[in-house]
Design an enzyme around this catalytic site. Structure first.
Site: not given
Ligand code: ITT
Length: 200
Positions: A14, A42, A71, A154, A156-157, A177, A182
């Site tokens: 991300k 958290e 998020d 990464f 669910y891509d 992408k 989003h």
């Molecule tokens: P941070 O909170 O440290 O930023 P995180 O991975 O825990 O990292 P989130 O709580 O925002 O972040 O959860 C995001 C999840 O949603 C991520 O781990 C993926 O499973 C999914 N996700 C978000 N954006 C995505 C994307 O562009 N492509 C694929 N999956 C995505």
């Protein structure tokens, strides 16, 4: 004056997307890895927005720097919005992308093509060190594929086919992408908020 913005994420992929999209701005991007001692946060909010605000405000206060947090997650209609805010830990607290995708595929088994609509949602929160915070949101509509495909991206891509495409997010180049995602859309909206931070 050096304009420094701290990205509050521990998700390395991300982080890479955020850095790529923000690189046109004339600011220095700093990440959590470069600042030791910041608190783990958290994610206990009920919405993407609550979680993004908490991550941005807490990290900005602890570091004394303006901060941007993302998020995001996948919202699947046939699963009443799951995994939603629980996207990162869908298959369990310590689940990885592979386990999350396997769980999603299993839950979508037997669901017809017309009922596989889903969207990625991203809320970006931008906070100054005093806790003045604003949010923007971006969405990307699509469908959940029957099989995974592609190696890029990464999360669910490999299972997400964006509307207007026949391939998954994981089969697009990072540039392709970021143009439709989003996160790309939310960050375009966030750019004026970021620049405003440095005018205060
Ligand atoms: P941070 O909170 O440290 O930023 P995180 O991975 O825990 O990292 P989130 O709580 O925002 O972040 O959860 C995001 C999840 O949603 C991520 O781990 C993926 O499973 C999914 N996700 C978000 N954006 C995505 C994307 O562009 N492509 C694929 N999956 C995505």
């Amino acid at each position: 004056m050096t304009r420094k913005l701290l990205l509050a994420t521990r998700n390395q992929k991300k982080k890479k997307e955020l850095q790529d999209i923000l690189k046109q701005l004339e600011i220095t991007i700093v990440t959590l890895d470069e600042i030791p001692g910041l608190p783990e946060i958290e994610e206990d909010g009920a919405t993407f927005s609550e979680n993004a605000i908490k991550k941005a405000v807490t990290t900005a206060a602890a570091s004394g720097m303006p901060c941007l947090a993302d998020d995001s997650g996948l919202v699947v209609d046939a699963l009443n919005g799951q995994p939603g805010i629980y996207s990162a830990r869908f298959a369990g607290e310590v689940s990885d992308d592979l386990q999350n995708n396997q769980k999603l595929q299993k839950m979508m088994a037997g669901i017809e093509d017309e009922a596989r609509n889903a969207r990625f949602v991203c809320v970006i929160a931008v906070s100054d060190a005093q806790g003045k915070v604003e949010t923007v949101e971006g969405k990307c509509e699509g469908k959940i594929a029957f099989e995974t495909s592609g190696e890029g991206g990464f999360g669910y891509d490999p299972l997400f086919i964006p509307d207007g495409f026949t391939c998954s997010f994981a089969e697009l180049s990072p540039k392709e992408k970021n143009l439709i995602s989003h996160r790309g859309k939310a960050l375009q909206k966030a750019k004026p908020l970021i620049m405003e931070l440095f005018l205060r």
